[in-house]
Design a protein around this motif. Structure first.
Motif, mmCIF file in Angstrom:
data_model
loop_
_atom_site.group_PDB
_atom_site.id
_atom_site.type_symbol
_atom_site.label_atom_id
_atom_site.label_comp_id
_atom_site.label_asym_id
_atom_site.label_seq_id
_atom_site.Cartn_x
_atom_site.Cartn_y
_atom_site.Cartn_z
ATOM 1 N N LYS A 161 0.825 -1.213 0.000
ATOM 2 C CA LYS A 161 0.000 0.000 0.000
ATOM 3 C C LYS A 161 0.857 1.260 0.000
ATOM 4 N N ASN A 162 1.931 1.265 0.791
ATOM 5 C CA ASN A 162 2.801 2.438 0.866
ATOM 6 C C ASN A 162 3.872 2.454 -0.215
ATOM 7 N N ALA A 163 4.038 1.330 -0.943
ATOM 8 C CA ALA A 163 4.993 1.256 -2.050
ATOM 9 C C ALA A 163 6.365 1.766 -1.623
ATOM 10 N N THR A 164 6.860 1.254 -0.498
ATOM 11 C CA THR A 164 8.076 1.753 0.135
ATOM 12 C C THR A 164 8.933 0.598 0.614
ATOM 13 N N LEU A 165 10.257 0.773 0.569
ATOM 14 C CA LEU A 165 11.176 -0.124 1.258
ATOM 15 C C LEU A 165 11.472 0.490 2.619
ATOM 16 N N HIS A 166 11.142 -0.252 3.678
ATOM 17 C CA HIS A 166 11.370 0.208 5.040
ATOM 18 C C HIS A 166 12.628 -0.468 5.583
ATOM 19 N N GLN A 167 13.605 0.348 5.971
ATOM 20 C CA GLN A 167 14.841 -0.168 6.545
ATOM 21 C C GLN A 167 14.740 -0.119 8.058
ATOM 22 N N LEU A 168 14.868 -1.282 8.697
ATOM 23 C CA LEU A 168 14.816 -1.374 10.150
ATOM 24 C C LEU A 168 16.197 -1.774 10.647
ATOM 25 N N LYS A 169 16.961 -0.800 11.109
ATOM 26 C CA LYS A 169 18.294 -1.073 11.662
ATOM 27 C C LYS A 169 18.129 -1.758 13.011
ATOM 28 N N LEU A 170 18.768 -2.925 13.143
ATOM 29 C CA LEU A 170 18.597 -3.708 14.358
ATOM 30 C C LEU A 170 19.588 -3.305 15.440
ATOM 31 N N SER A 171 19.207 -3.561 16.670
ATOM 32 C CA SER A 171 20.133 -3.418 17.784
ATOM 33 C C SER A 171 21.229 -4.470 17.666
ATOM 34 N N SER A 172 22.260 -4.341 18.473
ATOM 35 C CA SER A 172 23.399 -5.257 18.360
ATOM 36 C C SER A 172 23.006 -6.697 18.657
ATOM 37 N N ASN A 173 21.998 -6.900 19.512
ATOM 38 C CA ASN A 173 21.569 -8.275 19.817
ATOM 39 C C ASN A 173 20.411 -8.736 18.934
ATOM 40 N N GLY A 174 19.934 -7.868 18.038
ATOM 41 C CA GLY A 174 18.876 -8.237 17.110
ATOM 42 C C GLY A 174 17.495 -8.340 17.717
ATOM 43 N N GLN A 175 17.332 -7.945 18.963
ATOM 44 C CA GLN A 175 16.049 -8.122 19.645
ATOM 45 C C GLN A 175 15.149 -6.896 19.566
ATOM 46 N N SER A 176 15.652 -5.814 18.979
ATOM 47 C CA SER A 176 14.836 -4.603 18.862
ATOM 48 C C SER A 176 15.293 -3.812 17.642
ATOM 49 N N VAL A 177 14.500 -2.829 17.282
ATOM 50 C CA VAL A 177 14.811 -1.956 16.151
ATOM 51 C C VAL A 177 15.405 -0.671 16.697
ATOM 52 N N ALA A 178 16.644 -0.378 16.274
ATOM 53 C CA ALA A 178 17.353 0.794 16.791
ATOM 54 C C ALA A 178 16.961 2.072 16.061
ATOM 55 N N SER A 179 16.699 1.979 14.743
ATOM 56 C CA SER A 179 16.324 3.152 13.957
ATOM 57 C C SER A 179 15.665 2.692 12.668
ATOM 58 N N THR A 180 14.982 3.599 12.001
ATOM 59 C CA THR A 180 14.290 3.265 10.756
ATOM 60 C C THR A 180 14.561 4.326 9.703
ATOM 61 N N ALA A 181 14.414 3.922 8.440
ATOM 62 C CA ALA A 181 14.497 4.852 7.316
ATOM 63 C C ALA A 181 13.630 4.295 6.186
ATOM 64 N N ASN A 182 13.090 5.170 5.362
ATOM 65 C CA ASN A 182 12.243 4.775 4.237
ATOM 66 C C ASN A 182 12.921 5.108 2.920
ATOM 67 N N TRP A 183 12.716 4.225 1.926
ATOM 68 C CA TRP A 183 13.354 4.385 0.627
ATOM 69 C C TRP A 183 12.340 4.128 -0.497
ATOM 70 N N PHE A 184 12.495 4.886 -1.573
ATOM 71 C CA PHE A 184 11.785 4.654 -2.843
ATOM 72 C C PHE A 184 10.275 4.817 -2.739
ATOM 73 N N ALA A 185 9.775 5.624 -1.808
ATOM 74 C CA ALA A 185 8.326 5.751 -1.626
ATOM 75 C C ALA A 185 7.644 6.134 -2.933
ATOM 76 N N ASN A 186 6.715 5.273 -3.359
ATOM 77 C CA ASN A 186 5.886 5.494 -4.550
ATOM 78 C C ASN A 186 6.681 5.607 -5.851
ATOM 79 N N ARG A 187 7.943 5.197 -5.846
ATOM 80 C CA ARG A 187 8.744 5.304 -7.068
ATOM 81 C C ARG A 187 8.461 4.158 -8.041
ATOM 82 N N TYR A 188 8.251 2.957 -7.519
ATOM 83 C CA TYR A 188 8.120 1.785 -8.381
ATOM 84 C C TYR A 188 6.749 1.112 -8.291
ATOM 85 N N GLY A 189 5.840 1.650 -7.487
ATOM 86 C CA GLY A 189 4.552 1.005 -7.307
ATOM 87 C C GLY A 189 4.591 0.003 -6.166
ATOM 88 N N ARG A 190 3.608 -0.872 -6.113
ATOM 89 C CA ARG A 190 3.467 -1.843 -5.034
ATOM 90 C C ARG A 190 4.668 -2.795 -5.028
#
Length: 370
Positions: free
Chosen positions: A311-340
């Motif tokens: 629906k958002n036609a986006t790649l969501h980057q979820l940077k993981l914590s060092s132990n992989g048990q949580s999400v440390a930060s997020t970023a969005n890429w290519f919103a609506n550039r390529y479609g679904r």
């Protein structure tokens, strides 16, 4: 000489093997990449000739293996975009979101050349997991491993993934029957676990049952990082989720959406509910394909889950914590550039491939998002 060298390098890569989600770093020292590879940072590998691709994965032959909802299974040359069809299923029944969905290759594909697929069929509408054998550029000898999974025009889940334990993990949606997700006797709204031959592992939570976890609405992404299993899942009107899947845990649907809060807390405490490590809050993005990135080619994406949205036609980057048990930060890429955006895979050279949910569909190669 150059042609001979390229052929030798390809054979070496095949003999070493690599894969998609079941092993995000299948070969830390692959054979050198083809020196003639296109240098575009972002390029279209296939611009036409595919219809609603659902699964793409990087095979041990250095080709992209692809399913299309209309029932076709193919290999795609990631350098040229040439499509080599392997099989069109004879009993496929596409209906709404249904059709041919997930695919996985046997973890020892070079010696056990089995291809696992899940698709919808029949009336009443159902879903089944089938194993094919790959020989001489064709798929043959189908063997049904699990069938009569409830299906619908929506909410069929259906990613397949081999884990480091050699077991096959399967996501199923609630098939338009939300209450079935909480029913241990139903195959709907679950993560299931099978042996590669279709038998039930002795260490599954319930003896004689395929069930691994329950309380899922429509999980359509799956990846292992080491021994940790992550899944992405569609919410209803709120709270798409990314979860860490654990044995015999409940993930809440339909009683809980997203984190446990408010009136949901009582149900969570009573039913061993595990909250997500990330959710979309008061809206939904239609989260779909999920993979892990940890390559030097795109340094900013290292140690990140990459999850696509329809629906958002986006790649969501979820940077993981060092132990992989949580999400440390997020970023969005290519919103609506390529479609679904439906699914993605990562080559051993750190190139990311994304398929678009369209007719015609596209496969986009990304070697640098900037």
């Amino acid at each position: 000489m150059k042609t001979v060298l390229s052929a030798l390098l390809l054979l070496l890569a095949i003999s070493i093997g690599c894969g998609k989600k079941s092993n995000p770093n299948p070969n830390p020292n692959p054979a050198p990449e083809d020196p003639d590879w296109p240098t575009d940072k972002i390029r279209t590998v296939v611009a036409s000739g595919i219809s609603n691709p659902w699964e793409i994965l990087w095979g041990p032959d250095n080709f992209i293996w692809m399913t299309e909802r209309n029932g076709r299974i193919s290999r795609v040359n990631p350098k040229t975009g040439a499509i080599s069809p392997l099989l069109t299923l004879p009993d496929i029944v596409p209906n709404g979101e249904g059709g041919l969905l997930g695919m996985a290759l046997h973890p020892s594909f070079n010696t056990s050349p089995f291809v696992y697929i899940v698709y919808n069929y029949g009336s009443p509408y159902r879903e089944k997991v089938v194993r094919y054998e790959y020989r001489n550029n064709t798929l043959s000898s189908p063997q049904i491993l699990l069938d009569n999974i409830p299906a619908s025009g929506i909410h069929n889940g259906s990613r397949l993934l081999f884990g480091p334990d050699g077991m096959l993990y399967i996501t199923t949606g609630d098939a338009s029957n939300a209450d079935a997700a909480q029913d241990p006797a139903s195959l709907s709204g679950k993560v299931l676990r099978l042996r590669a031959d279709g038998s039930i592992p002795a260490d599954n939570p319930v003896a004689g049952s395929h069930l691994w976890s329950l309380g899922h609405r429509n999980p359509q992404g799956l990846v292992f990082i080491g021994n940790t299993l992550y899944a992405s899942e569609h919410g209803a009107n709120t709270e798409d989720e990314v979860n860490i899947i654990e044995k015999n845990r409940n993930f809440g649907w339909p009683n809980v959406q997203g984190p446990c809060n408010g009136g949901e807390i009582t149900f969570c405490n009573a039913n061993n509910v595990k909250p997500p490590i990330w959710s979309t809050g008061g809206s939904t993005f239609a989260l779909c394909g999920l993979d892990y990135y940890n390559h030097d080619r795109i340094p900013g994406w290292k140690n990140s889950l990459l999850v696509l949205s329809l629906k958002n036609a986006t790649l969501h980057q979820l940077k993981l914590s060092s132990n992989g048990q949580s999400v440390a930060s997020t970023a969005n890429w290519f919103a609506n550039r390529y479609g679904r955006l439906r699914d993605l895979c990562v080559s051993p050279y750190g190139r990311v491939y994304i398929c678009t949910d369209a007719n015609p569909g596209r496969i986009i190669e990304i070697s640098d998002p900037n």
